[in-house]
Write a protein that holds these residues in place. Structure first.
Motif, short mmCIF file in Angstrom:
data_model
loop_
_atom_site.label_atom_id
_atom_site.label_comp_id
_atom_site.label_asym_id
_atom_site.label_seq_id
_atom_site.Cartn_x
_atom_site.Cartn_y
_atom_site.Cartn_z
N LEU A 243 -64.05 17.21 48.28
CA LEU A 243 -63.39 17.28 47.11
C LEU A 243 -63.67 16.73 45.63
N ILE A 244 -64.89 15.62 45.56
CA ILE A 244 -64.94 15.10 44.62
C ILE A 244 -66.66 15.24 44.70
N THR A 245 -67.45 15.81 43.78
CA THR A 245 -69.06 14.65 43.74
C THR A 245 -69.27 14.14 42.52
N MET A 246 -69.68 13.12 42.43
CA MET A 246 -70.36 12.24 41.60
C MET A 246 -71.19 12.45 41.03
N VAL A 247 -72.17 13.04 40.36
CA VAL A 247 -73.42 13.19 39.53
C VAL A 247 -73.97 11.51 39.06
N CYS A 248 -74.61 11.11 39.80
CA CYS A 248 -75.28 9.54 39.87
C CYS A 248 -77.24 9.79 38.97
N SER A 249 -77.31 8.71 38.23
CA SER A 249 -78.68 9.52 38.18
C SER A 249 -79.53 8.06 38.41
N LEU A 250 -80.71 8.20 38.42
CA LEU A 250 -81.78 6.99 38.79
C LEU A 250 -81.46 6.11 37.96
N LYS A 251 -82.23 4.86 38.44
CA LYS A 251 -82.23 3.52 37.20
C LYS A 251 -83.33 2.84 37.56
N THR A 252 -84.01 2.59 36.27
CA THR A 252 -85.27 2.06 37.11
C THR A 252 -85.27 0.99 35.72
N ILE A 253 -85.55 -0.39 36.28
CA ILE A 253 -85.15 -1.77 35.95
C ILE A 253 -86.14 -2.95 36.10
N ARG A 254 -86.85 -3.01 35.45
CA ARG A 254 -88.18 -4.26 35.32
C ARG A 254 -87.25 -6.05 34.68
N ILE A 255 -87.18 -6.93 35.49
CA ILE A 255 -86.97 -7.74 36.01
C ILE A 255 -87.95 -8.89 34.36
N PRO A 256 -87.03 -9.14 33.53
CA PRO A 256 -88.88 -9.56 32.61
C PRO A 256 -88.78 -10.43 33.10
N TYR A 257 -88.39 -11.81 34.67
CA TYR A 257 -88.92 -12.79 34.73
C TYR A 257 -89.64 -12.86 36.77
N GLY A 258 -90.15 -13.75 36.45
CA GLY A 258 -90.88 -13.66 38.13
C GLY A 258 -89.31 -14.29 39.21
N VAL A 259 -89.25 -13.95 40.34
CA VAL A 259 -87.40 -13.53 40.94
C VAL A 259 -88.49 -14.23 42.22
N VAL A 260 -87.38 -15.23 42.30
CA VAL A 260 -87.89 -16.13 43.17
C VAL A 260 -86.80 -16.54 44.58
N GLU A 273 -93.49 -11.95 40.72
CA GLU A 273 -93.80 -11.43 39.43
C GLU A 273 -92.65 -10.00 38.89
N LYS A 274 -91.87 -10.06 37.74
CA LYS A 274 -91.94 -8.91 37.21
C LYS A 274 -90.99 -7.86 38.16
N PRO A 275 -89.78 -7.72 39.23
CA PRO A 275 -89.89 -7.14 40.10
C PRO A 275 -89.62 -5.31 39.39
N ILE A 276 -90.05 -4.74 40.27
CA ILE A 276 -88.77 -3.22 39.53
C ILE A 276 -87.81 -2.80 40.33
N LEU A 277 -86.34 -2.28 40.04
CA LEU A 277 -85.55 -2.40 40.40
C LEU A 277 -85.10 -0.85 40.65
N SER A 278 -85.08 -0.31 41.68
CA SER A 278 -84.80 1.15 41.48
C SER A 278 -83.21 1.22 42.05
N PHE A 279 -81.94 2.42 41.33
CA PHE A 279 -80.64 2.46 41.99
C PHE A 279 -80.11 3.76 41.34
N PHE A 280 -79.55 3.61 41.96
CA PHE A 280 -78.50 5.31 41.23
C PHE A 280 -77.13 4.58 40.85
N THR A 281 -76.68 4.94 40.03
CA THR A 281 -75.67 4.71 38.82
C THR A 281 -75.19 5.94 38.73
N ASN A 282 -73.61 5.90 38.20
CA ASN A 282 -72.68 6.35 38.00
C ASN A 282 -72.54 7.29 36.15
N THR A 283 -73.41 8.46 36.07
CA THR A 283 -73.10 8.88 35.36
C THR A 283 -72.00 8.88 34.40
N GLY A 284 -70.87 9.79 35.50
CA GLY A 284 -69.48 9.24 34.73
C GLY A 284 -69.24 11.09 34.28
#
Length: 348
Positions: A243-260, A273-284
């Motif tokens: 019915l609907i198809t959403m176009v989504c983009s991969l997004k990669t973000i490096r957290i500039p801190y140590g995560v506990v 230490e400064k982990p990289i997070l990857s996820f998909f986001t709605n492009t619009g």
């Protein structure tokens, strides 16, 4: 470009393969194991994996095609016809030891696939653009220039290259400026204006199109550019009966801190230490069936993501078409707008 740019080890992460595909600007890489050619991997292989598994931690070897097409050196002159026949953009040429000695690419100037995407395009162009203030104090967001032409004209031109010539702009803020601009330029397409007298959100404005659009259409925000194959996205939507198809983009973000991560008893459970997070986001950008317009309440404020949530609750089929991070340009904020300008200047 060096032949090594097209080679990738089978133990490399899928996300790195996506970045490498962007770098070579072709849709195929050739997989190696201990420097020997063993497989191929395409953007389509990755997309099918994501849609089937939803796992972003995969490696190339989980996805690659281990029965790849290739030619030997004596057959190299047949490469162009071979690629046309099999609808592939790149082909490895092997020597007698099955080592890759060259890569032949299908030159678009020699073989150009005719684009046909004659469906209506709806662009939400009525927002205030508050995140782009003070630019939007003078100009409506759709008319903010990116290079020599405004962002909304960039969007229209890309769809127009695929055969789309019927556009609907849902306008509100400074709408007369938008209309005046398109009335003055030369164009080979039709722009229809839908006046949104009161703000209705990214979904509610579609209710103003009742009786005007009765076929599958594409919906786009006015501050994004999708650098992908629109025809392929449309085909995916139809093949999957969405019915609907959403176009989504991969997004990669490096957290500039140590995560506990903290355990229930208050002790440190894990540190990254400064982990990289990857996820998909709605492009619009969305492919939408006309049923959505017909079932909207008139003059009701609603965002398009809320419409999607509603249909999901009803059990309707809502799909996702994933694209790489490099294929989505967003000018929603000033720093992103400048990055879009740099990217487009470089491409031109």
């Amino acid at each position: 470009m060096d032949i090594k740019d097209f080679l990738i080890d089978e133990n490399v992460a899928m996300i790195d393969a996506m970045h490498q595909l962007d770098k070579v600007s072709k849709k195929v890489l050739f997989v190696t194991k201990e420097n020997k050619f063993i497989a191929s991997i395409t953007d389509g292989d990755i997309r099918r994996w994501i849609l089937k598994k939803g796992n972003l931690d995969a490696k190339v070897k989980d996805i690659a095609n281990y029965n790849p097409k290739y030619l030997v050196e004596s057959e190299k002159k047949l490469a162009k016809d071979f690629m046309k026949k099999h609808f592939i953009e790149g082909l490895p040429i092997l020597n007698e030891n099955k080592d890759i000695v060259s890569v032949v690419l299908l030159n678009d100037e020699e073989y150009d696939i005719k684009r046909e995407l004659s469906i209506p395009i709806v662009i939400m162009a009525g927002g205030l653009g508050t995140r782009l203030y003070p630019y939007t104090k003078i100009l409506p967001k759709p008319l903010i220039p990116i290079g020599e032409i405004p962002i909304v004209e960039h969007i229209i031109n890309r769809f127009n290259k695929y055969g789309s010539n019927e556009f609907y702009l849902v306008v509100n803020h400074k709408k007369n400026m938008i209309k005046a601009y398109f009335n003055e330029i030369e164009k080979n397409y039709t722009v229809n204006y839908v006046d949104e007298d009161i703000p209705l959100g990214t979904g509610g404005g579609l209710s103003l199109l009742k009786g005007k659009i009765n076929s599958t259409f594409i919906l786009s925000n006015c501050d994004i550019l999708i650098e992908d194959d629109y025809e392929k996205i449309f085909k995916f939507h139809k093949d999957n009966n969405n019915l609907i198809t959403m176009v989504c983009s991969l997004k990669t973000i490096r957290i500039p801190y140590g995560v506990v991560e903290i355990s229930k008893n208050g002790e440190i459970e894990e540190m990254k230490e400064k982990p990289i997070l990857s996820f998909f986001t709605n492009t619009g950008m969305y492919i939408v069936e006309p049923k959505v317009i017909k079932e909207l309440n008139e003059n009701e404020f609603i965002g398009f993501p809320d419409i999607i949530e509603k249909y999901k609750r009803y059990g309707e089929k809502v799909g996702v078409y994933p694209i790489s991070e490099n294929n989505w340009l967003d000018m929603g904020q000033i720093d992103e707008m400048e990055e879009m300008r740099r990217r487009l200047d470089k491409d031109e």
